[in-house]
Design a protein around this motif. Structure first.
Motif, PDB file in Angstrom:
ATOM      1  N   VAL A   1      14.493  62.682  16.431  1.00 41.92           N
ATOM      2  CA  VAL A   1      15.797  62.030  16.262  1.00 41.92           C
ATOM      3  C   VAL A   1      16.569  62.116  17.583  1.00 41.92           C
ATOM      4  N   ASP A   2      17.304  61.040  17.895  1.00 40.25           N
ATOM      5  CA  ASP A   2      18.170  61.074  19.070  1.00 40.25           C
ATOM      6  C   ASP A   2      19.628  61.101  18.609  1.00 40.25           C
ATOM      7  N   ALA A   3      20.542  61.010  19.554  1.00 36.40           N
ATOM      8  CA  ALA A   3      21.959  61.144  19.220  1.00 36.40           C
ATOM      9  C   ALA A   3      22.425  60.052  18.260  1.00 36.40           C
ATOM     10  N   THR A   4      21.979  58.822  18.489  1.00 38.53           N
ATOM     11  CA  THR A   4      22.402  57.708  17.637  1.00 38.53           C
ATOM     12  C   THR A   4      21.943  57.913  16.197  1.00 38.53           C
ATOM     13  N   VAL A   5      20.703  58.338  16.043  1.00 43.07           N
ATOM     14  CA  VAL A   5      20.181  58.588  14.705  1.00 43.07           C
ATOM     15  C   VAL A   5      20.930  59.736  14.040  1.00 43.07           C
ATOM     16  N   LEU A   6      21.188  60.798  14.805  1.00 47.40           N
ATOM     17  CA  LEU A   6      21.903  61.947  14.247  1.00 47.40           C
ATOM     18  C   LEU A   6      23.296  61.557  13.752  1.00 47.40           C
ATOM     19  N   MET A   7      23.951  60.664  14.474  1.00 46.94           N
ATOM     20  CA  MET A   7      25.307  60.268  14.098  1.00 46.94           C
ATOM     21  C   MET A   7      25.322  59.218  12.998  1.00 46.94           C
ATOM     22  N   SER A   8      24.159  58.672  12.670  1.00 52.92           N
ATOM     23  CA  SER A   8      24.095  57.619  11.660  1.00 52.92           C
ATOM     24  C   SER A   8      24.159  58.191  10.249  1.00 52.92           C
ATOM     25  N   ASP A   9      24.405  57.311   9.322  1.00 55.48           N
ATOM     26  CA  ASP A   9      24.425  57.724   7.918  1.00 55.48           C
ATOM     27  C   ASP A   9      23.034  57.660   7.299  1.00 55.48           C
ATOM     28  N   PHE A  10      22.146  56.805   7.849  1.00 60.48           N
ATOM     29  CA  PHE A  10      20.844  56.607   7.204  1.00 60.48           C
ATOM     30  C   PHE A  10      19.937  57.827   7.310  1.00 60.48           C
ATOM     31  N   ILE A  11      20.277  58.768   8.184  1.00 57.34           N
ATOM     32  CA  ILE A  11      19.447  59.964   8.286  1.00 57.34           C
ATOM     33  C   ILE A  11      19.474  60.773   6.989  1.00 57.34           C
ATOM     34  N   ASN A  12      20.565  60.614   6.226  1.00 58.67           N
ATOM     35  CA  ASN A  12      20.676  61.328   4.955  1.00 58.67           C
ATOM     36  C   ASN A  12      19.717  60.814   3.900  1.00 58.67           C
ATOM     37  N   PHE A  13      19.031  59.724   4.227  1.00 54.83           N
ATOM     38  CA  PHE A  13      18.042  59.185   3.293  1.00 54.83           C
ATOM     39  C   PHE A  13      16.824  60.102   3.187  1.00 54.83           C
ATOM     40  N   LEU A  14      16.608  60.912   4.219  1.00 57.42           N
ATOM     41  CA  LEU A  14      15.462  61.820   4.221  1.00 57.42           C
ATOM     42  C   LEU A  14      15.719  63.031   3.335  1.00 57.42           C
ATOM     43  N   PRO A  15      14.717  63.450   2.547  1.00 52.17           N
ATOM     44  CA  PRO A  15      14.884  64.642   1.710  1.00 52.17           C
ATOM     45  C   PRO A  15      14.914  65.907   2.565  1.00 52.17           C
ATOM     46  N   THR A  16      15.873  66.768   2.321  1.00 52.57           N
ATOM     47  CA  THR A  16      16.054  67.967   3.154  1.00 52.57           C
ATOM     48  C   THR A  16      14.883  68.931   3.064  1.00 52.57           C
ATOM     49  N   ASP A  17      14.152  68.920   1.944  1.00 48.21           N
ATOM     50  CA  ASP A  17      13.085  69.898   1.751  1.00 48.21           C
ATOM     51  C   ASP A  17      11.736  69.420   2.268  1.00 48.21           C
TER      52      ASP A  17
ATOM     53  N   VAL B   1      25.526  67.919  13.820  1.00 46.51           N
ATOM     54  CA  VAL B   1      24.368  68.754  13.501  1.00 46.51           C
ATOM     55  C   VAL B   1      24.780  69.885  12.559  1.00 46.51           C
ATOM     56  N   THR B   2      25.954  70.452  12.780  1.00 43.12           N
ATOM     57  CA  THR B   2      26.460  71.507  11.895  1.00 43.12           C
ATOM     58  C   THR B   2      26.593  70.991  10.463  1.00 43.12           C
ATOM     59  N   GLU B   3      27.102  69.773  10.313  1.00 42.30           N
ATOM     60  CA  GLU B   3      27.239  69.168   8.977  1.00 42.30           C
ATOM     61  C   GLU B   3      25.864  69.007   8.315  1.00 42.30           C
ATOM     62  N   LEU B   4      24.891  68.547   9.098  1.00 39.77           N
ATOM     63  CA  LEU B   4      23.553  68.326   8.545  1.00 39.77           C
ATOM     64  C   LEU B   4      22.862  69.635   8.190  1.00 39.77           C
ATOM     65  N   VAL B   5      23.101  70.668   8.974  1.00 43.49           N
ATOM     66  CA  VAL B   5      22.547  71.993   8.643  1.00 43.49           C
ATOM     67  C   VAL B   5      23.138  72.479   7.330  1.00 43.49           C
ATOM     68  N   ARG B   6      24.431  72.301   7.150  1.00 41.79           N
ATOM     69  CA  ARG B   6      25.087  72.711   5.901  1.00 41.79           C
ATOM     70  C   ARG B   6      24.564  71.900   4.719  1.00 41.79           C
ATOM     71  N   ALA B   7      24.123  70.678   5.000  1.00 37.05           N
ATOM     72  CA  ALA B   7      23.559  69.831   3.940  1.00 37.05           C
ATOM     73  C   ALA B   7      22.122  70.235   3.598  1.00 37.05           C
ATOM     74  N   GLY B   8      21.537  71.125   4.405  1.00 35.25           N
ATOM     75  CA  GLY B   8      20.203  71.625   4.098  1.00 35.25           C
ATOM     76  C   GLY B   8      19.106  71.217   5.052  1.00 35.25           C
ATOM     77  N   TYR B   9      19.433  70.461   6.103  1.00 37.01           N
ATOM     78  CA  TYR B   9      18.401  70.014   7.046  1.00 37.01           C
ATOM     79  C   TYR B   9      18.022  71.132   8.014  1.00 37.01           C
ATOM     80  N   VAL B  10      16.762  71.137   8.394  1.00 42.16           N
ATOM     81  CA  VAL B  10      16.237  72.090   9.368  1.00 42.16           C
ATOM     82  C   VAL B  10      16.009  71.356  10.678  1.00 42.16           C
ATOM     83  N   PHE B  11      16.389  71.990  11.787  1.00 42.01           N
ATOM     84  CA  PHE B  11      16.297  71.347  13.092  1.00 42.01           C
ATOM     85  C   PHE B  11      15.364  72.097  14.036  1.00 42.01           C
TER      86      PHE B  11
END
Length: 458
Positions: A80-96, A116-126
């Motif tokens: 993922v790059d910065a544009t993808v990280l800032m997008s909403d469609f990345i949330n389409f991926l299952p966190t697990d 990235v902090t928001e996505l980590v709190r949502a359950g994503y691993v980086f």
């Protein structure tokens, strides 16, 4: 051979994305996931330099196909790059199911750190991708990531050790990428790396003392089928589910000392020549020879790879040579035998002096030539991170195979391989939110390739 025109090769409904996946293993060389790689298979010059488009394509098509069909119960690593990280469609991926790899080209800003902090709190691993040195950007993201992917090709051992110590002190998991040699693998194990990725694991150097052992589950089922007197086709279909059994059967009937006067090209032919009575006796021998009653049968990444290759070549042949059943059976044989050198711990040239195969199989295995050699190259293309799309385009044109048909075949083969490993496994893979301690557990799709006592081919 007649060259296809772009219009003929890529009809309007054809997909322009092809899956490529590269295995990721733990310290025990057990499979824990795949990096999903963008591939643009549109005919003409390859154009894969748009990171946003590439990542969006990976997400769209992996989701369309179903991640379970692509990675089974394992993890999918996605760039993922910065544009993808800032997008909403990345949330389409299952966190697990995914690990998000932040590309080395990403410029770290306060806004990106917040996202990235928001996505980590949502359950994503980086993970941080292609790390070769410490930097201010890396230090800003370090508290938010769990995995550091270090490019071992760019570092000498002393720099690699220094970098690994630094990130281990920060309590990060280390993933060595672009591991090409046994020496690199040994260094990374010594330096405390947790995960490994690279061509060494797709086609490793010869490992000493390797023994292929068929699954007791498969052996018992085949014995049951023999007692029920089912037709040979059903027995062959089940034998194909265990690559160790398939290779051992082909090796058995093709050994000159066994007494057969001609080469055996397929499992169906091998079963006819061997006979059901002898097959039953052989199954009993294998059953009693496997005395480790408490050992859970697992599939090594190489066995999964061999099974997937075999199925892919079989399906490709069915598309290109419809109604030619013998050819599709030979194609399956070529696929699983293409890794027999690594699986049995011998050079391919040496193996082919001990067993008798047809010239077309020999040419495919040794030189990647002829029809079977060309389709084998197609399968190998999906396993490498560094193969350009132009190479795939040339192969498809040469074989006169439409892009959308190969896409369909590739997906079916991945799903078939994943189903085999899942059905023969017993322990589920833990999800990323369990601190990614995958190296301490046994995965359903895993299996040991062998310890780090490998020696280069002699």
């Amino acid at each position: 051979m007649t060259e296809l025109s772009p219009d003929h090769a890529t009809p309007a409904h054809a997909h322009d994305f092809f899956l490529a996946r590269q295995p990721i293993l733990n310290r025990e060389q057990e499979l824990i996931g795949y990096e999903l790689l963008f591939r643009n298979a549109a005919f003409g010059p390859a154009n894969v330099n748009d990171d946003v488009s590439a990542t969006a394509s990976v997400i769209a098509h992996a989701s369309e196909l179903g991640l379970n069909n692509v990675i089974g119960s394992l993890l999918g690593f996605i760039n993922v790059d910065a544009t993808v990280l800032m997008s909403d469609f990345i949330n389409f991926l299952p966190t697990d199911k995914v690990v998000l790899e932040i590309l080395e080209t990403v410029k770290v800003t306060p806004e990106l750190v917040k996202r990235v902090t928001e996505l980590v709190r949502a359950g994503y691993v980086f993970a941080l991708d292609d790390v070769i040195a410490e930097s201010e950007d890396i230090e800003q993201l370090l508290p938010l990531v769990k995995i550091i992917k270090i490019d071992v090709m760019e570092l000498d051992p002393s720099k690699l050790l220094k970098l690994s110590v630094h990130f281990k002190r920060a309590q990060k998991m280390l993933l060595a990428e672009k591991v090409e040699t046994v020496e690199q693998f040994r260094d990374c194990v010594t330096f405390g790396f947790d995960y490994f990725q690279g061509y060494y694991f797709a086609k490793p150097v010869i490992l000493q003392g390797k023994k292929l052992e068929a699954s007791k589950i498969v052996i018992m089922h085949i014995l049951t089928l023999l007692v029920r007197n089912v037709d040979n086709g059903e027995i062959v279909r089940y034998i194909k589910r265990d690559v160790a059994l398939s290779l051992t059967l082909l090796r058995l009937v093709n050994t000159p000392v066994y007494g057969f006067m001609k080469h055996i090209d397929s499992l169906g032919q091998a079963l006819i020549v061997l006979g059901r009575r002898q097959l039953k006796r052989w199954m009993q021998i294998l059953l009693f020879a496997n005395t480790e009653k408490d050992r859970v049968h697992t599939l090594s990444p190489l066995l999964i790879l061999a099974a997937t290759r075999g199925k892919m070549l079989e399906l490709i042949t069915e598309k290109l040579r419809p109604g030619r059943r013998k050819m599709s059976e030979i194609a399956f044989t070529v696929g699983i035998m293409s890794l027999i050198d690594a699986l049995f711990g011998m050079r391919m040239e040496t193996i082919l002096t001990q067993i008798t195969v047809s010239d077309e199989i020999r040419d495919a295995l040794l030189f990647r030539t002829g029809f079977y050699g060309e389709i084998l190259q197609l399968a190998e293309w999906t396993e490498r991170a560094d193969k350009p799309s132009a190479e795939l385009n040339a192969l498809l044109i040469g074989l006169q195979m439409p892009a959308d048909e190969f896409y369909e075949v590739e997906t079916q083969a991945f799903e078939w391989g994943n189903n085999i490993s899942t059905n023969l496994g017993h322990t589920p893979v833990p999800s990323p939110d369990q601190d990614l301690k995958l190296g301490e557990q046994s995965a359903a799709d895993s299996g040991k390739l062998g310890k780090a006592t490998a020696t280069p081919p002699g």
